[in-house]
Design an enzyme around this catalytic site. Structure first.
Site, short mmCIF file in Angstrom:
data_model
loop_
_atom_site.label_atom_id
_atom_site.label_comp_id
_atom_site.label_asym_id
_atom_site.label_seq_id
_atom_site.Cartn_x
_atom_site.Cartn_y
_atom_site.Cartn_z
CD GLU A 19 -3.64 -0.20 2.07
OE1 GLU A 19 -3.37 0.39 2.67
OE2 GLU A 19 -4.46 -1.11 1.86
CG HIS A 26 8.74 -29.77 0.37
ND1 HIS A 26 9.32 -30.88 0.01
CD2 HIS A 26 9.75 -29.09 1.37
CE1 HIS A 26 9.72 -30.88 0.98
NE2 HIS A 26 10.43 -30.23 1.43
CE LYS A 80 -12.51 1.38 1.05
NZ LYS A 80 -12.13 2.22 1.91
O1 PA5 Z 1 -3.21 1.28 6.17
C1 PA5 Z 1 -4.39 1.39 5.40
O2 PA5 Z 1 -4.94 2.68 6.12
C2 PA5 Z 1 -5.65 0.55 5.42
O3 PA5 Z 1 -5.69 -0.41 5.37
C3 PA5 Z 1 -6.90 0.54 6.71
O4 PA5 Z 1 -6.19 0.31 7.64
C4 PA5 Z 1 -7.41 -0.42 6.38
O5 PA5 Z 1 -8.58 0.53 4.95
C5 PA5 Z 1 -9.14 0.02 7.15
O6 PA5 Z 1 -8.59 1.05 7.62
P1 PA5 Z 1 -10.30 1.70 8.68
O7 PA5 Z 1 -9.04 1.35 9.06
O8 PA5 Z 1 -10.46 3.44 8.33
O9 PA5 Z 1 -11.39 0.90 8.45
#
Ligand code: PA5
Length: 447
Positions: free
Chosen positions: A288, A309, A423
């Site tokens: 990310e 393996h 989303k």
């Molecule tokens: O690193 C990030 O920002 C994302 O992976 C969020 O943690 C994830 O989308 C969950 O978001 P939230 O904590 O708002 O539910």
């Protein structure tokens, strides 16, 4: 025992020279400065840098709340996804008994939900919860993420029907934003205890905040030791402008140099199943943070010797697009020795009296050399022991190296704009109010 985790680049030397690594690490000191002065991209999300220090004042409160959940229940369901899930799961799996759910002792059980929308999973979970005396920790920074919101609605309903609304409220803790989001409103409406995720700490950098520490305290982890490990790693990386002695600068530089030689996939390797979820946490952190603007190293993971393996074949002889970062744990807490057998019918007596960790170490050393022979660059991260202290070090090390690596790549390592695309489509296909027009277009495309 060594006091710190360390990085060893000698098995990458045929691909990138030490001089090149040092040169890029030295150039990258300016990125370290940018992090410390808050002048780089995403500078409103730098709260994680000082979390090991800042979180100290909350540790007693976190532990107190954890004790309460442990005293009123035997199981805790942690609801969250992405950065609100992976950190606590990673540390729980790394440091708990491998068969924790099957232990006869009355150990507190940790279960996870909200990290998928699988109907079978949630149905199986509620089956188990029917017979459990459980609490819930629901974590969402935005307070609006669909997956954990759905799971929480279902589990909250289950818990309220089981123990009544008032008792349920006493067993639910929400970790969320200080003022925004549906989860904050829900918590206030129902009188849940809450912890706040600081505004300047993004999800994937939040494991050292209540997001990770509350579930870990409930799981029985020594969170003070975890934070101490992170703090010690902060001391040797964050303000250390001496590139040769700064493992985060070295790692960030080396992986970017490998990328420049065409190695666009980094495989994180653990030689223990205990690190499986740590790899998942690492993949999210790097994927990310770096995968944007058409750039980034694809983070993958394997578990050896299991995957020797399976994917081991590809790593040894497939396309030469990858490099490995191997997590080598030097010592194990537990000891198992291979017994000797009089007639040696399985021909294993050459291993008699050896500890399994010795065999695993030889497998590791042998693998590194074999993969080097197969033209795979390998970096080693040496971890003295899997405990809270060293896992805390590892967390901070990977976080700061990730931020530096993102700056070397010239991306903002603290945003994730690409996550929105699926989303939007999911909302449109589910007719969420406001997405009707988009829904029509998408349905036409699906015909
Ligand atoms: O690193 C990030 O920002 C994302 O992976 C969020 O943690 C994830 O989308 C969950 O978001 P939230 O904590 O708002 O539910």
């Amino acid at each position: 025992m060594e006091k710190h985790i360390s990085i060893d680049l000698k098995n990458s030397a045929d691909f990138i020279s030490w001089e090149e690594v040092i040169a890029l690490a030295l150039q990258s000191v300016r990125h370290l400065d940018a992090l410390n002065s808050g002048t780089g991209a995403g500078n409103d999300f730098l709260g994680w840098l000082s979390l090991p220090e800042d979180i100290q004042v909350q540790l007693d409160e976190i532990k107190k709340r954890a004790r309460h959940l442990r005293s009123v229940s035997d199981t805790t369901v942690v609801i969250g996804i992405g950065g609100s899930y992976l950190g606590s799961r990673a540390v729980t799996e790394a440091l708990s008994h491998s068969f924790a759910p099957l232990l006869k002792s009355s150990q507190h059980q940790m279960l996870f939900a909200g990290q998928n929308i699988c109907e079978d999973y949630i149905s199986d979970l509620t089956d188990i919860l029917d017979d459990r005396n459980y609490s819930v920790i629901v974590i969402s920074k935005s307070g609006t993420t669909t997956e954990p919101a759905i799971a929480f609605r279902i589990i909250k309903d289950h818990l309220e029907r089981k123990v009544g609304k008032a008792k349920a409220a006493d067993r639910i803790i929400a970790v969320t934003d200080s003022s925004r989001g549906a989860l904050r409103s829900l918590a206030e409406l129902n009188g849940y205890e809450t912890f706040v995720i600081p505004d300047d700490v993004g999800g994937r950098y939040s494991v050292l905040s209540p997001v990770g520490l509350l579930p870990l305290a409930v799981a029985g982890m020594d969170i003070r030791k975890l934070v101490k490990g992170a703090r010690d790693m902060e001391l040797i990386t964050r303000k250390n402008r001496n590139a040769e002695n700064n493992p985060a600068l070295l790692y960030a530089a080396a992986r970017n140099l490998l990328l420049q030689t065409g190695r666009s996939v980094e495989v994180l390797v653990g030689f223990t199943p205990k690190l499986r979820y740590f790899s998942e946490w690492w993949k999210q952190l790097y994927g990310e943070s770096e995968g944007k603007d058409g750039k980034g190293i694809f983070p993958a993971s394997v578990e050896f010797t299991t995957d020797l393996h399976s994917l081991g074949q590809y790593i040894q002889e497939g396309q030469r697009i990858l490099f490995e970062t191997i997590l080598l744990v030097n010592e194990t807490e537990k000891k198992v020795t291979i017994p000797s057998e009089k007639d040696d019918s399985d021909q294993l007596n050459y291993l008699a009296c050896k500890r399994l960790s010795e065999v695993n170490r030889s497998a590791g050393e042998g693998t590194i050399l074999a993969h080097n022979d197969g033209n795979v660059p390998v970096m080693r991260i040496n971890i003295p022991l899997l405990n809270e202290y060293y896992v805390g070090q590892l967390i901070y090390f990977f976080e700061i190296a990730c931020a530096l690596s993102g700056y070397i790549l010239d991306v903002n390592p603290f945003d994730q704009p690409g996550v929105e695309a699926y989303k939007k489509n999911m909302f449109a296909l589910l007719n969420k109010p406001g997405f009707e027009e988009e829904g029509k277009k998408l349905r036409a495309r699906l015909k």
